[in-house]
Design an enzyme around this catalytic site. Structure first.
Site, short mmCIF file in Angstrom:
data_model
loop_
_atom_site.label_atom_id
_atom_site.label_comp_id
_atom_site.label_asym_id
_atom_site.label_seq_id
_atom_site.Cartn_x
_atom_site.Cartn_y
_atom_site.Cartn_z
N LYS A 91 -12.10 65.30 -37.39
CA LYS A 91 -11.30 65.39 -36.17
C LYS A 91 -11.55 66.71 -35.45
O LYS A 91 -11.57 66.77 -34.22
CB LYS A 91 -9.82 65.25 -36.52
CG LYS A 91 -9.37 63.85 -36.93
CD LYS A 91 -7.87 63.81 -37.12
CE LYS A 91 -7.38 62.41 -37.40
NZ LYS A 91 -7.81 61.91 -38.71
N ARG A 138 -16.34 52.49 -36.46
CA ARG A 138 -16.40 51.24 -37.22
C ARG A 138 -15.64 50.17 -36.44
O ARG A 138 -15.05 50.44 -35.40
CB ARG A 138 -15.75 51.42 -38.59
CG ARG A 138 -14.33 51.99 -38.49
CD ARG A 138 -13.62 52.07 -39.82
NE ARG A 138 -12.43 52.90 -39.77
CZ ARG A 138 -11.26 52.55 -39.29
NH1 ARG A 138 -11.12 51.35 -38.76
NH2 ARG A 138 -10.22 53.36 -39.31
#
Length: 662
Positions: free
Chosen positions: A116, A292
């Site tokens: 992140k 994903r």
């Protein structure tokens, strides 16, 4: 296109990928752990290979073992689905080195978005809006505390390598920061093997809106519109929908452009999701990118009429994107919820066990079921306890919500406890119906969505008893070769007086005994001083119709020898067990002198010692089980006699962990 694809996952998503591959004529290869030898994804695949023990670390996270199976089975590509190895850079590189296509982004893209902190630094360079905060490398607690002060409170601590709500804490004051940081780091270490965190200004009452993006190896990147995921509990999504009831066309266009810019910044290939936090005034900020396929991708598929797994396969095989941005046209509204084996009234405690009954609505053009288990399968302790995803689609949001309510009403799970009743309340709640929910609403008002100790009315009990009586009579008649024989009657008839039967029902440790006279749909019922005359009762397996004291009613109701399930007109669900008429043991008062393990798991924290005096509700141990931390609290005030587990111990279900002095 590939001819042989290995699916490196399990459960509903593995089954979902297999279905698309089969439609495209692709030979599918599954892998399975010891716990999944009889799982549905193993049965659906064309072939399946064992890869290790039941725990994920011993099987589905063993990249080398999965690659070995891929080589031996002749797989040309590996689809990682989501979770497990789907965002594992090392595994993606291992596929490339083995000459096997990884159906996902390039390892460099996973790396760029896997942290992140690194992702935020990259987005900052590409002018994607960011929430103010700290995402640097210095992880010294004192320095983090200093940065927290600069960011301002309230703020959010997030695991830098995390996802799924793990390692996240809201901190509202400077005094809370140190303890919250330690807790977030501990959870992050357990979940991701990485204690690094980032700090963000906490946006009050935000909405969570994400954009589905797709890129190909020819330099094309588009988005496939948004999904709103603001209905969350402890950062876990509960209900997802598209389109968002909050966005207008201008805001949708601006967010879509930002999502595409984020994907282009990492040269993205394949399916990904760019997630945004949206303030009440409409300001939006980049939160993270999931490299994903997302759990909630079916709502996008339903509104666009696309198969995103097919897109993944074609792009991984080198084909260009099938459509351009201007060709993306959405139709109608879609909503997804997930059916879990968990107990909402016990802090959503995950469950396990055999699915004795699993009834789901029939798939149709309005209802889609993505499941990984069938009736008779077992929900194990080793993996996420999701049973199925329920997706509905209709012309607008109002109709889609009504489809959702009808579909949930058709669901029944017996065995482990489930969240069906919780989802039914969610689908009827005004903040959901009116599209006003924010990411913290469920946590702030959870009691509005829980069943609690709802006492069934005498009318509910009379209806349930009527269905039980009809079922028993039908069973007796069916067992007799002569339906006119007096022995084919189940009305408890005796010479000289009317027969009396007792219908015993139990729910949530309470017992209800209904006295019944009569047969064949005409009964006189009594319970706790109340009485009811029932006439013309008929039950078709799904619905009970009858006249109760002259009032004709039609009720959604199922009954068999073990259970009765009834829905009131207001959507309230009542599930009863058929109890023995003359045997009862109350559970009231059990466990007052001890704490037992609710399921197998690992003890991660012990906050007390023998001889300590504790208050009721005080946290004594923290246990990690089924991908979450459970706080085990004192059942009463008292003195601890013994603690039978230490930090790091793995304990079995029902093990006595703490004893209190009598």
């Amino acid at each position: 296109m590939f001819e042989r694809v290995l699916i490196a996952n399990r459960g509903e998503i593995a089954c979902r990928v297999i279905r698309t591959c089969r439609r495209l004529g692709i030979h599918t290869i599954a892998v399975y752990s010891q716990a999944d030898a009889d799982a549905q994804h193993v049965r659906l695949a064309d072939e399946a290979w064992p890869i290790g023990g039941p725990r994920p670390a011993d099987s589905y996270l063993r990249g080398a073992a999965i690659l070995e199976v891929a080589k031996r089975s002749g797989a040309q590509a590996i689809h990682p689905c989501y979770g497990f190895l789907s965002e594992n850079t090392g595994f993606a590189r291992g596929c490339a080195e083995a000459g096997i296509a990884f159906i996902g982004p390039k390892p460099e893209s996973i790396d760029a978005m896997g942290s992140k902190a690194a992702a935020k630094a990259l987005m900052e360079k590409h002018t994607v809006p960011l929430v103010p905060g700290y995402h640097g490398e210095n992880q010294d607690p004192a320095y983090l505390a200093e940065q927290a002060g600069k960011t301002g409170f309230p703020l959010m601590i997030k695991a830098a390598a995390g996802g799924g709500g793990k390692g996240m804490r809201i901190v509202r004051t400077e005094q809370e920061f140190a303890d919250a940081l330690a807790s977030a780091q501990r959870e992050a270490a357990n979940a991701f093997g990485d204690t690094r965190v980032i700090l963000e200004r906490y946006v009050e009452h935000p909405r969570h809106i994400e954009f589905q993006v797709f890129g190909d190896s020819h330099g094309n990147v588009i988005h496939l519109n948004e999904r709103e995921c603001s209905a969350q509990r402890r950062y876990q999504k509960v209900l997802e929908e598209t389109p968002s009831p909050f966005l207008d066309d201008a805001r949708r266009s601006a967010m879509g452009a930002a999502a595409v810019a984020a994907a282009k910044a990492v040269d993205y290939i394949g399916a990904g999701t760019v997630e945004f936090i949206v303030a009440q005034n409409g300001e939006f900020f980049f939160m993270e990118m999931n490299t994903r396929l997302q759990v909630e991708h079916p709502v996008t598929e339903e509104t666009l009429g696309l198969d995103l797994v097919e897109w993944q396969l074609r792009i991984a095989a080198g084909e260009p994107l099938p459509l351009k941005q201007e060709h993306i046209r959405a139709h109608g509204h879609a909503i997804e919820v997930r059916l879990y084996a968990e107990d909402p009234d016990q802090n959503f405690l995950p469950g396990s066990g055999k699915l004795l009954t699993l009834r789901l609505p029939k798939p149709s053009r309005h209802v889609r079921i993505d499941g990984g288990v069938i009736e008779g399968d077992t929900v194990t302790i080793f993996y996420d306890p999701m049973i199925a995803k329920l997706i509905v689609h209709d012309r607008d949001r109002t109709q889609a919500l009504q489809r959702l309510r009808e579909a949930l009403e058709a669901c029944e799970i017996i065995g482990p406890k489930s969240n069906i009743a919780f989802l039914e309340r969610l689908a009827r709640h005004p903040v959901v119906v009116e599209g006003r929910i924010d990411t913290g609403y469920l946590d702030r008002h959870l009691e509005e969505f829980l069943i609690g100790d709802v006492e069934p009315t005498s009318g509910v009990l009379f209806a349930a008893a009527t269905a039980a009586l009809l079922f028993d009579e039908h069973a007796v008649k069916g067992a007799s070769g002569d339906p006119h024989s007096p022995w084919a009657r189940a009305d408890a008839w005796r010479i000289g007086h009317a027969g009396k039967r007792i219908v015993a029902l139990s729910a949530r440790d309470a017992r209800y005994e209904i006295e019944a006279y009569g047969h064949d749909g005409d009964y006189r019922l009594q319970y706790a001083g109340a009485a009811c005359e029932v006439h013309g009762a008929r039950h078709d397996g799904e619905t009970l119709s009858a006249r109760f004291d002259g009032e004709a009613l039609r009720l959604p109701l199922r009954a068999d020898a073990q259970h009765v399930l009834l829905h009131e007109a207001n959507g309230q669900r009542h599930s009863f067990l058929r109890a023995a008429a003359f045997a009862w043991e109350s559970k009231e008062g059990k466990g007052g002198n001890q704490i037992i393990a609710p399921m197998p798991g690992r003890i991660v924290l012990v906050n007390a010692k023998p001889g300590d005096s504790v208050e009721q509700g005080q946290e004594l141990l923290v246990m990690e089980a089924m991908k979450m931390e459970l706080a085990l609290k004192a059942p009463r005030a008292g003195t601890i006699e013994s603690i039978n587990a230490a930090q790091g111990d793995f304990v079995e279900a029902d093990a006595v962990l703490v004893r209190f002095e009598s």
